[in-house]
Design a protein around this motif. Structure first.
Motif, PDB file in Angstrom:
ATOM      1  N   LEU A  22       0.836  -1.202   0.000  1.00 56.82           N
ATOM      2  CA  LEU A  22       0.000   0.000   0.000  1.00 56.82           C
ATOM      3  C   LEU A  22       0.878   1.261   0.000  1.00 56.82           C
ATOM      4  O   LEU A  22       0.566   2.246  -0.683  1.00 56.82           O
ATOM      5  CB  LEU A  22      -0.925  -0.026   1.233  1.00 56.82           C
ATOM      6  CG  LEU A  22      -1.851   1.156   1.434  1.00 56.82           C
ATOM      7  CD1 LEU A  22      -2.757   1.363   0.225  1.00 56.82           C
ATOM      8  CD2 LEU A  22      -2.703   0.959   2.697  1.00 56.82           C
ATOM      9  N   THR A  23       1.979   1.225   0.743  1.00 53.07           N
ATOM     10  CA  THR A  23       2.896   2.372   0.760  1.00 53.07           C
ATOM     11  C   THR A  23       3.451   2.627  -0.648  1.00 53.07           C
ATOM     12  O   THR A  23       3.545   3.777  -1.094  1.00 53.07           O
ATOM     13  CB  THR A  23       4.051   2.112   1.758  1.00 53.07           C
ATOM     14  OG1 THR A  23       3.476   1.895   3.035  1.00 53.07           O
ATOM     15  CG2 THR A  23       5.033   3.267   1.822  1.00 53.07           C
ATOM     16  N   ALA A  26       0.666   4.054  -2.858  1.00 44.14           N
ATOM     17  CA  ALA A  26       0.345   5.455  -2.562  1.00 44.14           C
ATOM     18  C   ALA A  26       1.291   6.419  -3.275  1.00 44.14           C
ATOM     19  O   ALA A  26       0.967   7.596  -3.457  1.00 44.14           O
ATOM     20  CB  ALA A  26       0.390   5.685  -1.048  1.00 44.14           C
ATOM     21  N   LYS A  27       2.450   5.920  -3.666  1.00 42.00           N
ATOM     22  CA  LYS A  27       3.387   6.768  -4.428  1.00 42.00           C
ATOM     23  C   LYS A  27       2.994   6.824  -5.909  1.00 42.00           C
ATOM     24  O   LYS A  27       3.499   7.638  -6.666  1.00 42.00           O
ATOM     25  CB  LYS A  27       4.819   6.239  -4.282  1.00 42.00           C
ATOM     26  CG  LYS A  27       5.353   6.395  -2.862  1.00 42.00           C
ATOM     27  CD  LYS A  27       6.770   5.850  -2.780  1.00 42.00           C
ATOM     28  CE  LYS A  27       7.231   5.653  -1.372  1.00 42.00           C
ATOM     29  NZ  LYS A  27       7.487   6.716  -0.512  1.00 42.00           N
ATOM     30  N   ALA A  30      -3.596   8.123  -5.566  1.00 36.23           N
ATOM     31  CA  ALA A  30      -4.275   8.261  -4.274  1.00 36.23           C
ATOM     32  C   ALA A  30      -5.524   7.392  -4.145  1.00 36.23           C
ATOM     33  O   ALA A  30      -5.984   7.117  -3.035  1.00 36.23           O
ATOM     34  CB  ALA A  30      -4.632   9.724  -4.047  1.00 36.23           C
ATOM     35  N   GLU A  31      -6.098   6.976  -5.273  1.00 35.36           N
ATOM     36  CA  GLU A  31      -7.355   6.209  -5.194  1.00 35.36           C
ATOM     37  C   GLU A  31      -7.033   4.724  -5.193  1.00 35.36           C
ATOM     38  O   GLU A  31      -6.894   4.098  -6.246  1.00 35.36           O
ATOM     39  CB  GLU A  31      -8.244   6.557  -6.386  1.00 35.36           C
ATOM     40  CG  GLU A  31      -8.658   8.019  -6.400  1.00 35.36           C
ATOM     41  CD  GLU A  31      -9.507   8.333  -7.615  1.00 35.36           C
ATOM     42  OE1 GLU A  31      -9.237   7.804  -8.707  1.00 35.36           O
ATOM     43  OE2 GLU A  31     -10.465   9.103  -7.461  1.00 35.36           O
ATOM     44  N   ALA A  52      -4.561   2.919   6.519  1.00 35.44           N
ATOM     45  CA  ALA A  52      -4.693   4.341   6.171  1.00 35.44           C
ATOM     46  C   ALA A  52      -4.470   4.543   4.678  1.00 35.44           C
ATOM     47  O   ALA A  52      -3.501   4.031   4.114  1.00 35.44           O
ATOM     48  CB  ALA A  52      -3.682   5.156   6.978  1.00 35.44           C
ATOM     49  N   GLY A  53      -5.385   5.288   4.047  1.00 38.40           N
ATOM     50  CA  GLY A  53      -5.214   5.636   2.643  1.00 38.40           C
ATOM     51  C   GLY A  53      -6.011   4.748   1.696  1.00 38.40           C
ATOM     52  O   GLY A  53      -5.931   4.918   0.482  1.00 38.40           O
ATOM     53  N   ARG A  55      -9.329   3.565  -0.205  1.00 38.32           N
ATOM     54  CA  ARG A  55     -10.622   4.144  -0.582  1.00 38.32           C
ATOM     55  C   ARG A  55     -11.753   3.179  -0.234  1.00 38.32           C
ATOM     56  O   ARG A  55     -12.718   3.523   0.410  1.00 38.32           O
ATOM     57  CB  ARG A  55     -10.613   4.466  -2.079  1.00 38.32           C
ATOM     58  CG  ARG A  55     -11.860   5.166  -2.558  1.00 38.32           C
ATOM     59  CD  ARG A  55     -11.728   5.576  -3.998  1.00 38.32           C
ATOM     60  NE  ARG A  55     -11.690   4.444  -4.909  1.00 38.32           N
ATOM     61  CZ  ARG A  55     -11.768   4.554  -6.226  1.00 38.32           C
ATOM     62  NH1 ARG A  55     -11.844   5.748  -6.799  1.00 38.32           N
ATOM     63  NH2 ARG A  55     -11.723   3.488  -7.005  1.00 38.32           N
ATOM     64  N   ALA A 155       2.068   0.662   5.713  1.00 39.47           N
ATOM     65  CA  ALA A 155       1.131   1.769   5.953  1.00 39.47           C
ATOM     66  C   ALA A 155       0.504   1.573   7.330  1.00 39.47           C
ATOM     67  O   ALA A 155       0.328   0.436   7.788  1.00 39.47           O
ATOM     68  CB  ALA A 155       0.059   1.766   4.867  1.00 39.47           C
ATOM     69  N   GLN A 158      -5.609   2.328  11.195  1.00 43.20           N
ATOM     70  CA  GLN A 158      -6.352   3.327  11.966  1.00 43.20           C
ATOM     71  C   GLN A 158      -7.676   2.723  12.441  1.00 43.20           C
ATOM     72  O   GLN A 158      -8.062   1.643  12.001  1.00 43.20           O
ATOM     73  CB  GLN A 158      -6.579   4.576  11.113  1.00 43.20           C
ATOM     74  CG  GLN A 158      -7.328   4.275   9.820  1.00 43.20           C
ATOM     75  CD  GLN A 158      -7.260   5.411   8.809  1.00 43.20           C
ATOM     76  OE1 GLN A 158      -6.474   6.330   8.945  1.00 43.20           O
ATOM     77  NE2 GLN A 158      -8.083   5.329   7.789  1.00 43.20           N
TER      78      GLN A 158
END
Ligand code: FAD
Length: 310
Positions: A22-23, A26-27, A30-31, A52-53, A55, A155, A158
């Motif tokens: 996921l990290t 994310a680079k 964003a979706e 986190a991050g 969708r 990542a 949360q």
């Protein structure tokens, strides 16, 4: 357009390889949606939704997906691919089994084992057993990517979770069938994610000596056990302990290489370890060029002594 991350799990727990991928994702954009394909894997989907991050999480559950065989899983990914411009997975045994089939079905080139995202269409990946790093730029409409996760931090998780959406499995083509899993049962940490790895090489000389010398030390250190290919080929250690180009890639905090010469194919699997300790009786052994700490001497004297000291 969005990114679909194919989650690594065992129907019960989400592997931290997913959080690391996921990290990397994310680079790229964003979706990010996570696909949990499995059977009775709701708990896994809930854990993925808390990353986190994310969708949303797509949950596909069916008998055919229980073991995530390449054929039904690739069919599922391809059925979802129209909504995404990137399909990404950790370069685990499952990821490496499923994604090439997805790439072939989509008629695109897979970008394998990336270690860095330079831009959304440009990636770095090791070649020649890690001796060179290639920068690849793709013009494919759908990017199919596997990630060498050691270089990406997981990542965060949360409390609030993203939405979980159930998706239907594409019809099972019936091209493959699960027969059995044979696991080596071990109390020790899993090799790919262990914080400490102690590995033995050809110098151990026999399976009995490997077990007598390496295992007690591993148990004292709470370490996973690895081996060179020479040790595996000679039958001193099981196949799934092999570290290197054709074995597992590890990046522990501490890697202890015992009676291992440091051939490039071995180094390709462990050079990202934070601290490398080498014990070898040959002061000229190539492993010492890489090691942070080197001890020249006989492993049959030094390792039992080290175990006693611990
Ligand atoms: P050796 O090279 O024989 O080294 C043994 C070392 O032990 C020597 O340095 C010696 O000084 C030391 N020693 C001997 N006795 C003692 C003692 N009593 N005390 C202390 N030190 C002692 N290898 C891998 O490991 N992983 C891979 O994934 C892998 N993939 C490969 C893929 C390909 C395509 C090819 C061609 C090869 C691959 N290899 C791989 C094999 C690799 O090239 C080496 O042959 C192998 O790593 C050597 O293992 P070793 O260091 O245990 O043995």
């Amino acid at each position: 357009m969005a990114i679909l991350l194919f989650a690594e799990h065992d129907n019960t727990a989400l592997s931290d390889q997913t959080a690391r991928t996921l990290t990397a994702a994310a680079k790229i954009g964003a979706e990010i949606d996570i696909l949990v394909a499995g059977n009775a894997a709701k708990g896994v989907a809930e854990a993925a939704a808390r990353l986190a991050g994310v969708r949303k999480v797509l949950l596909a559950e069916s008998e055919a997906l229980t073991h995530r065989l390449a054929e039904p899983t690739a069919d599922l990914l391809v059925s979802l691919a129209g909504n995404y411009d990137t399909i990404i997975a950790p370069a685990t045994t499952t990821g490496k089994n499923v994604l090439p089939r997805v790439a072939a079905l989509l008629d695109v080139m897979q970008i394998s084992e990336i270690i860095e995202v330079v831009a959304p269409d440009t990636f770095k990946r090791p070649i020649y057993a890690g001796n060179a790093v290639q920068t690849v730029q793709t013009t494919d409409t759908t990017k199919v990517i596997t990630v060498r996760t050691a270089g990406f931090a997981p990542a965060a998780s949360q409390d609030a979770g993203a939405a979980i959406e159930e998706v239907a499995q594409a019809a099972d083509s019936g091209l493959s069938r699960f027969v059995e899993n044979r696991f080596s049962v071990s109390e020790r940490p899993e090799l790919s994610s262990a914080r400490i790895v102690i590995s033995g090489g050809r110098a151990l000389g026999s399976e009995e000596k490997f077990r007598e010398i390496i295992l007690p030390l591993a148990d004292k250190l709470g370490a996973a056990v690895g081996a060179s290919r020479a040790a595996v080929d000679a039958g001193y250690a099981p196949n799934d302990w092999q570290v290197g180009q054709t074995g597992k890639i590890v990046a522990p905090d501490l890697y202890i290489a015992c009676g291992i010469s440091g051939a490039i194919q071995h180094v390709a699997g462990m050079k990202d370890a934070k601290v490398i300790v080498a014990i070898n009786k040959d002061a000229e052994a190539p492993i010492f060029q890489l090691a942070d700490y080197g001890l020249v001497g006989d492993i049959f004297e030094l390792l039992p002594e080290l175990e006693r000291q611990l």
